[in-house]
Design a protein around this motif. Structure first.
Motif, PDB file in Angstrom:
ATOM      1  N   GLU A   1       0.870  -0.989   0.278  1.00  0.00           N
ATOM      2  CA  GLU A   1      -0.227  -0.181   0.003  1.00  0.00           C
ATOM      3  C   GLU A   1       1.073   1.070  -0.075  1.00  0.00           C
ATOM      4  O   GLU A   1       0.559   2.090  -0.612  1.00  0.00           O
ATOM      5  N   LEU A   2       2.260   1.383   0.758  1.00  0.00           N
ATOM      6  CA  LEU A   2       2.906   2.436   0.724  1.00  0.00           C
ATOM      7  C   LEU A   2       3.549   2.426  -0.703  1.00  0.00           C
ATOM      8  O   LEU A   2       3.347   3.613  -1.168  1.00  0.00           O
ATOM      9  N   GLN A   3       4.131   1.465  -0.785  1.00  0.00           N
ATOM     10  CA  GLN A   3       4.308   1.935  -2.433  1.00  0.00           C
ATOM     11  C   GLN A   3       3.939   2.119  -3.250  1.00  0.00           C
ATOM     12  O   GLN A   3       4.258   3.352  -4.637  1.00  0.00           O
ATOM     13  N   ALA A   4       2.527   2.017  -3.145  1.00  0.00           N
ATOM     14  CA  ALA A   4       0.926   2.119  -4.650  1.00  0.00           C
ATOM     15  C   ALA A   4       1.288   3.581  -4.371  1.00  0.00           C
ATOM     16  O   ALA A   4       0.755   4.449  -4.955  1.00  0.00           O
ATOM     17  N   LEU A   5       1.151   4.258  -2.535  1.00  0.00           N
ATOM     18  CA  LEU A   5       1.102   5.609  -2.553  1.00  0.00           C
ATOM     19  C   LEU A   5       2.025   6.462  -3.180  1.00  0.00           C
ATOM     20  O   LEU A   5       2.020   7.572  -3.645  1.00  0.00           O
ATOM     21  N   CYS A   6       3.061   5.966  -3.302  1.00  0.00           N
ATOM     22  CA  CYS A   6       4.947   6.646  -4.092  1.00  0.00           C
ATOM     23  C   CYS A   6       4.578   6.393  -5.118  1.00  0.00           C
ATOM     24  O   CYS A   6       4.744   7.808  -5.744  1.00  0.00           O
ATOM     25  N   PHE A   7       3.677   5.447  -5.995  1.00  0.00           N
ATOM     26  CA  PHE A   7       3.468   5.858  -7.058  1.00  0.00           C
ATOM     27  C   PHE A   7       2.624   6.553  -7.849  1.00  0.00           C
ATOM     28  O   PHE A   7       2.708   7.687  -8.942  1.00  0.00           O
ATOM     29  N   LEU A   8       1.640   6.707  -7.227  1.00  0.00           N
ATOM     30  CA  LEU A   8       0.553   7.906  -7.131  1.00  0.00           C
ATOM     31  C   LEU A   8       1.066   9.095  -6.738  1.00  0.00           C
ATOM     32  O   LEU A   8       0.253  10.449  -7.665  1.00  0.00           O
ATOM     33  N   ALA A   9       1.429   9.072  -6.457  1.00  0.00           N
ATOM     34  CA  ALA A   9       2.656  10.536  -6.090  1.00  0.00           C
ATOM     35  C   ALA A   9       3.747  11.050  -7.053  1.00  0.00           C
ATOM     36  O   ALA A   9       4.056  12.612  -7.224  1.00  0.00           O
ATOM     37  N   GLY A  10       3.986  10.214  -7.651  1.00  0.00           N
ATOM     38  CA  GLY A  10       5.016  10.190  -9.360  1.00  0.00           C
ATOM     39  C   GLY A  10       5.873   9.666  -9.683  1.00  0.00           C
ATOM     40  O   GLY A  10       7.029   9.439 -10.523  1.00  0.00           O
ATOM     41  N   ALA A  11       6.253   8.453  -8.494  1.00  0.00           N
ATOM     42  CA  ALA A  11       7.066   7.957  -8.727  1.00  0.00           C
ATOM     43  C   ALA A  11       7.275   6.588  -9.829  1.00  0.00           C
ATOM     44  O   ALA A  11       6.256   5.924 -10.127  1.00  0.00           O
ATOM     45  N   ASN A  12       7.582   6.898 -10.386  1.00  0.00           N
ATOM     46  CA  ASN A  12       8.312   6.100 -11.932  1.00  0.00           C
ATOM     47  C   ASN A  12       9.249   5.050 -12.120  1.00  0.00           C
ATOM     48  O   ASN A  12       9.277   4.753 -13.172  1.00  0.00           O
ATOM     49  N   SER A  13       9.953   4.770 -11.523  1.00  0.00           N
ATOM     50  CA  SER A  13      10.734   3.954 -11.687  1.00  0.00           C
ATOM     51  C   SER A  13      11.368   2.530  -9.909  1.00  0.00           C
ATOM     52  O   SER A  13      11.138   3.528  -9.496  1.00  0.00           O
ATOM     53  N   ILE A  14      11.454   1.751 -10.411  1.00  0.00           N
ATOM     54  CA  ILE A  14      11.598   0.815  -9.621  1.00  0.00           C
ATOM     55  C   ILE A  14      13.510   0.059  -9.493  1.00  0.00           C
ATOM     56  O   ILE A  14      13.891   0.105 -10.368  1.00  0.00           O
ATOM     57  N   PHE A  15      13.904  -0.245  -8.517  1.00  0.00           N
ATOM     58  CA  PHE A  15      15.726  -1.527  -8.999  1.00  0.00           C
ATOM     59  C   PHE A  15      14.289  -2.787  -8.958  1.00  0.00           C
ATOM     60  O   PHE A  15      13.638  -2.972  -7.588  1.00  0.00           O
ATOM     61  N   TYR A  16      14.668  -3.502  -9.759  1.00  0.00           N
ATOM     62  CA  TYR A  16      14.288  -4.582  -9.631  1.00  0.00           C
ATOM     63  C   TYR A  16      15.147  -6.065  -9.741  1.00  0.00           C
ATOM     64  O   TYR A  16      16.127  -5.894  -9.760  1.00  0.00           O
ATOM     65  N   GLY A  17      14.617  -6.914  -8.444  1.00  0.00           N
ATOM     66  CA  GLY A  17      15.624  -7.784  -8.403  1.00  0.00           C
ATOM     67  C   GLY A  17      16.091  -8.080  -7.142  1.00  0.00           C
ATOM     68  O   GLY A  17      15.590  -6.693  -6.481  1.00  0.00           O
ATOM     69  N   GLU A  18      16.435  -9.087  -6.410  1.00  0.00           N
ATOM     70  CA  GLU A  18      15.804  -9.294  -5.255  1.00  0.00           C
ATOM     71  C   GLU A  18      17.367  -9.532  -4.414  1.00  0.00           C
ATOM     72  O   GLU A  18      17.122  -9.254  -3.173  1.00  0.00           O
ATOM     73  N   LYS A  19      18.192  -8.229  -4.814  1.00  0.00           N
ATOM     74  CA  LYS A  19      19.344  -7.384  -4.310  1.00  0.00           C
ATOM     75  C   LYS A  19      19.912  -6.721  -4.814  1.00  0.00           C
ATOM     76  O   LYS A  19      19.289  -5.909  -5.730  1.00  0.00           O
ATOM     77  N   LEU A  20      20.129  -5.505  -3.775  1.00  0.00           N
ATOM     78  CA  LEU A  20      20.497  -3.703  -4.253  1.00  0.00           C
ATOM     79  C   LEU A  20      21.521  -3.798  -4.250  1.00  0.00           C
ATOM     80  O   LEU A  20      22.557  -4.872  -5.269  1.00  0.00           O
ATOM     81  N   LEU A  21      22.565  -3.090  -3.533  1.00  0.00           N
ATOM     82  CA  LEU A  21      24.207  -3.575  -3.399  1.00  0.00           C
ATOM     83  C   LEU A  21      24.583  -4.854  -2.981  1.00  0.00           C
ATOM     84  O   LEU A  21      24.778  -6.342  -3.412  1.00  0.00           O
ATOM     85  N   THR A  22      23.927  -4.654  -1.575  1.00  0.00           N
ATOM     86  CA  THR A  22      24.701  -5.540  -0.210  1.00  0.00           C
ATOM     87  C   THR A  22      23.361  -5.804   0.434  1.00  0.00           C
ATOM     88  O   THR A  22      23.338  -6.950   1.229  1.00  0.00           O
ATOM     89  N   THR A  23      22.079  -4.680   0.238  1.00  0.00           N
ATOM     90  CA  THR A  23      20.622  -5.486   0.936  1.00  0.00           C
ATOM     91  C   THR A  23      20.142  -5.792   0.253  1.00  0.00           C
ATOM     92  O   THR A  23      19.724  -5.583  -1.254  1.00  0.00           O
ATOM     93  N   PRO A  24      18.752  -6.516   0.517  1.00  0.00           N
ATOM     94  CA  PRO A  24      17.677  -7.183  -0.173  1.00  0.00           C
ATOM     95  C   PRO A  24      16.837  -5.881  -0.296  1.00  0.00           C
ATOM     96  O   PRO A  24      16.717  -5.128   0.205  1.00  0.00           O
TER      97      PRO A  24
END
Ligand code: SAM
Ligand code: DTB
Ligand code: SF4
Length: 323
Positions: free
Chosen positions: A281-304
């Motif tokens: 729900e929080l992520q949906a609010l972020c998209f509604l606020a105008g976020a239009n890109s994410i990182f995909y995949g189970e790891k960022l650099l060192t964290t999940p």
């Protein structure tokens, strides 16, 4: 659309004052979200979200002292799997996997203060190889000189990520080993070489609203708005000085995304680190606020990061299509 709304959504400004930005932050939440949506829909497909994938090509033992980062050599208690620069074939294999799961951009991060020439050369090969897979390329390697930027450009690099992280006033609380101006200088070299700029910051580091407004002011008042603006929620990593930072009110995070969207209407605003601890729900609010890109995949650099499967389900539930 009436004339007043038309003029507020079409302006690309680089002279934002701190007070004006704070006034946006202080609007009632619904009014702020409505305005952000108007701007968002004017410039973007409201149901499209770009997906990038991240790989740490060199992990740990970084000589900078960024208080949030588990890769700093000063944060020995932070548990990261350190490794030198990865071989090319492993990078290509990871990029192919990212492409197969739907990512269109492949971002490679290295824990360097600034790369040496012998560091840069193998990275140039990685950029060429990932481009050959038909993916957009992004790297984040620390500070750069103009001649290094020229080499990256020559290799065909699409984006360079270098974050301002926070406001100029709060910056000294977070990093002492390089200045805000150092970062602005690297960004200038990148922009002047014609490489797309990916530049954003981190929220939840103990900064106040004035600092969040200050970060967005610094981002928007550069000579050009960064093409990509990652907004990270601090990942509080054990062993870093910010491990026990107070949690940010999630609505403040959403507000910051909305204000970023209004200030930088054409940019891709990336809901970046921190999604692992966010509800759908929080992520949906972020998209509604105008976020239009994410990182995909189970790891960022060192964290999940959430598994690609979970993100596919979230997109399906929201009718979002990857772009
Ligand atoms: N060393 C290079 C640099 O700092 O420019 C590139 C890698 S660095 C890890 C890339 C970015 O990741 C940082 O600028 C910071 O904004 C973000 N980052 C690092 N640790 C983070 C954390 N714990 N939570 C959220 N974002 C983080
Ligand atoms: C950005 O702004 N966020 C990404 C990317 N640029 C390189 C990195 C997030 C790192 C989160 C902590 C970690 O996984 O080490
Ligand atoms: Fe080094 Fe980048 Fe981490 Fe700072 S954020 S310690 S520069 S890897």
């Amino acid at each position: 659309m009436n004339a007043r709304v038309e003029s507020t959504v079409t302006d690309l400004r680089h002279d934002w004052q701190r007070g004006e930005i704070l006034a946006l932050f202080h609007q009632p939440f619904m009014d702020l979200m409505y305005r952000a949506q108007q701007v968002h829909r004017h410039y973007h497909d409201a149901n499209a979200v770009q997906v990038s994938s991240l790989l740490s090509i060199k992990t740990g033992r970084c000589s900078e002292d960024c208080a949030y980062c588990p890769q700093s050599v000063r944060h020995r208690d932070a548990d990261v799997e350190e490794h030198d620069l990865m071989p090319l074939d492993e990078v290509v294999a990871a990029a192919k996997q990212a492409r197969a799961s739907g990512a269109t951009r492949f971002c490679m991060g290295a824990a360097w203060r600034r790369p040496k020439q012998r560091d840069l050369e193998p990275v140039l090969d990685m950029i060429r190889a990932v481009r050959e897979l038909g993916m957009e390329t992004c790297v984040t390697l620390g500070m750069l000189e103009a001649d290094q930027v020229a080499q990256l450009r020559e290799a065909g690099l699409d984006y360079y990520n270098h974050n301002l992280d926070t406001s100029p006033e709060f910056y000294g609380e977070i990093i002492t080993t390089r200045t805000y101006q150092d970062r602005l200088d690297t960004l200038q070299h990148v922009r002047e070489a014609g490489i797309n700029v990916c530049c954003g910051g981190i929220l939840g580091m103990g900064e106040d609203e004035d600092d969040r407004a200050g970060l967005l002011q610094s981002l928007a008042n550069q000579p050009e708005h960064p093409e990509s603006v990652p907004i990270n929620m601090l990942v509080r990593v054990e062993g870093t000085p910010l491990a026990a930072a107070e949690e940010l009110d999630p609505f403040e995070f959403v507000r910051t995304i909305a204000v970023a969207r209004i200030l930088m209407p054409r940019s891709q605003v990336r809901l970046s680190a921190g999604r692992e601890h966010m509800s759908d729900e929080l992520q949906a609010l972020c998209f509604l606020a105008g976020a239009n890109s994410i990182f995909y995949g189970e790891k960022l650099l060192t964290t999940p990061n959430p598994a690609a499967d979970a993100d596919r389900q979230l997109f399906a539930r929201l009718g979002i299509h990857p772009a």
